[in-house]
Design an enzyme around this catalytic site. Structure first.
Site, PDB file in Angstrom:
ATOM      1  N   ASP A  58       0.834  -1.206   0.000  1.00  0.00           N
ATOM      2  CA  ASP A  58       0.000   0.000   0.000  1.00  0.00           C
ATOM      3  C   ASP A  58       0.865   1.251   0.000  1.00  0.00           C
ATOM      4  OD1 ASP A  58      -2.147   1.754   0.203  1.00  0.00           O
ATOM      5  OD2 ASP A  58      -2.211   1.623   2.384  1.00  0.00           O
ATOM      6  N   ASP A 101      -1.924   5.532  -5.233  1.00  0.00           N
ATOM      7  CA  ASP A 101      -2.214   4.664  -4.089  1.00  0.00           C
ATOM      8  C   ASP A 101      -2.426   3.241  -4.579  1.00  0.00           C
ATOM      9  OD1 ASP A 101      -3.065   3.420  -1.807  1.00  0.00           O
ATOM     10  OD2 ASP A 101      -4.793   4.713  -1.458  1.00  0.00           O
TER      11      ASP A 101
END
Length: 479
Positions: A110, A303
């Site tokens: 992430d 992201d």
């Protein structure tokens, strides 16, 4: 902890085809010394784990970048190829061995957060968890930590332990790790990962930026170049024999076999998330003609943990309207465009030719130029609601690319700065809220003290103090 590789921090986008995923381009990230939001220097790192053994020393170029594969040298990038599994809807994860003896867990990659955390207790939605009692090298720091995401949150305890990566950098390293004790909508049914690896800057680390991040610990202990590259292969391209999709997380450099073409750089506007600057959006080659600041409200970030291409509401509405205008199918109901209804075709049909492509323009490191990423309709038309499915720009459908990267283009028609100078980041909001709470507390304390302390002077009333018809007040008022 990020060593300066260039004057500004840069996000690099690699144009090309072929490689593991037949990729049109992938999304490696180039990072440099973080500047805290607002320009102030970062807080000193105090929660820094110690180092363990490392079997090999890294290879770095003259400029500190390891840009080539070195299978017989000190950093073997080829060994990291295909080290990710997962899919574009549920995220990509890396196998990691944690503790002594090692416990194998799958960790979600992430770039939108900065904490390394794993399930620390059984959870109905995870198949494995990290049992700290079984690890002789685990050390609890006794610090509670809570992290909230755009979807879900968790609460746990900060500690340190030894980690190794079977398909990563050789050696073992001591890393800050949070064990998740409670969570809400974080672990989802059917996911195959048991924790999260936050790769953003330490400005986002919880409970404070003094917690050294996973990647900063690797850079310091393994002495690798301060760069990693991330390839996500998207839908439709499973890892051979696994039945899932995959990709590669290359720590310390870029593996040349995973891309072809030129490398594009876009400046990182602020080093907390990987925040970039979007200049404009086009649908079917037509500019949406919005103020470029609308595209960056309140921030535009890269992201890897997000499964959708998320847009601000105003931009989202404009994109929907533009797609509806340029689509070759005009008889669709309004429910299709709002996402409440699906349109179905026979599996032998290829309906994406009926829809336009979506192009996103990013500023080049040369501020007078830009380049564009075009998401072709076949990347998402067969899944969910046409155009908001994935940010995966690196796959092919039936041998045809689903994305394009082109440039350079001039920025003469774009504002010099599309990112608002006034931005309220989460840490700033917390500071402001605590300051207001403190002020209210002080005012309340003063009021309580004034109520409890008896007055020093008390006036004793006499007959002359009684206000009646003969008092001076009445007399002077009615005269």
């Amino acid at each position: 902890m990020r060593t300066p590789l260039a004057a500004p921090g840069l996000l690099l986008l690699l144009a090309g085809t072929a490689g593991l995923c037949q990729a049109l381009f992938s999304l490696p990230l180039r990072v440099s010394h973080p500047v805290a939001p607002g320009g102030s220097p970062p807080a000193p790192v105090v929660l820094r784990p110690g180092s363990v053994s490392r079997q090999q020393d890294p290879l770095a170029g003259e400029d500190g970048l390891a840009l080539a594969s070195d299978p017989v040298g000190t950093l073997n990038f080829l060994a990291m190829v295909e080290n990710l599994q997962g899919d574009s809807g549920r995220g990509y994860y890396l196998e990691m061995l944690i503790g002594t003896p090692p416990q194998a867990l799958n960790i979600l990659v992430d770039t939108g957060s900065s904490n390394f955390a794993v399930a620390g207790v059984p959870d109905p939605d995870v198949t494995s968890y990290f049992n700290t009692e079984l690890s002789s090298t685990y050390k609890s720091q006794g610090i509670d930590v809570t992290v909230k995401y755009s979807q879900g949150s968790w609460t746990g305890v900060l500690g340190t332990d030894v980690i190794t990566m079977p398909k990563g950098i050789d050696g073992s390293y001591i890393i800050n790790i949070a064990t998740i004790l409670e969570s809400e909508n974080f672990f989802l049914p059917g996911v195959k990962w048991h924790g999260i690896l936050g790769l953003a800057y330490d400005a986002l680390a919880k409970p404070s930026s003094s917690v050294e991040t996973f990647f900063d610990s690797l850079v310091r202990q393994a002495k690798i170049p301060n760069i990693f590259s991330l390839q996500m292969c998207g839908a439709g391209l499973p890892v051979s024999g696994s039945g899932t999709n995959g990709g590669s997380l290359i720590l310390g450099g870029i593996e040349p076999s995973l891309y072809k073409g030129d490398i594009w750089y876009t400046p990182i506007k602020e080093e907390w998330y990987y925040q970039v600057e979007i200049l404009k959006l086009e649908v079917g080659g037509l500019n949406l003609e919005l103020d470029c600041r609308e595209y960056n409200a309140d921030k535009a970030i890269v992201d890897s943990g997000t499964t959708l291409l998320r847009l601000p509401q105003k931009v989202f509405s404009a994109v929907v309207q533009a797609i509806a205008r340029t689509s070759l199918i005009q008889e669709f109901s309004s429910g299709f465009w709002t996402g409440s209804q699906l349109a179905c075709w026979d599996k032998t049909e290829r309906p994406w030719s009926l829809f336009p492509k979506l192009s996103i323009y990013l500023r080049d490191e040369n501020a007078s130029r830009s380049f564009r990423i075009s998401i072709l309709p076949q990347s998402s038309i067969m899944r969910k609601f046409l155009f908001i499915q994935d940010e995966e720009f690196i796959v092919e459908v039936d041998g045809a690319p689903v994305s394009e990267i082109e440039g350079p283009f001039t920025t003469a028609d774009v504002a010099s700065n599309c990112v608002s100078s006034v931005s309220f980041h989460e840490p700033v909001l917390w500071i402001a809220s605590y300051a207001l709470m403190s002020l209210c507390g002080i005012i309340l304390l003063v009021l309580i003290i004034l109520l409890l302390i008896p007055p020093r002077c008390q006036h004793r009333y006499t007959d002359n103090d009684v206000v009646n018809d003969e008092s001076s007040l009445v007399r002077h008022r009615w005269k």
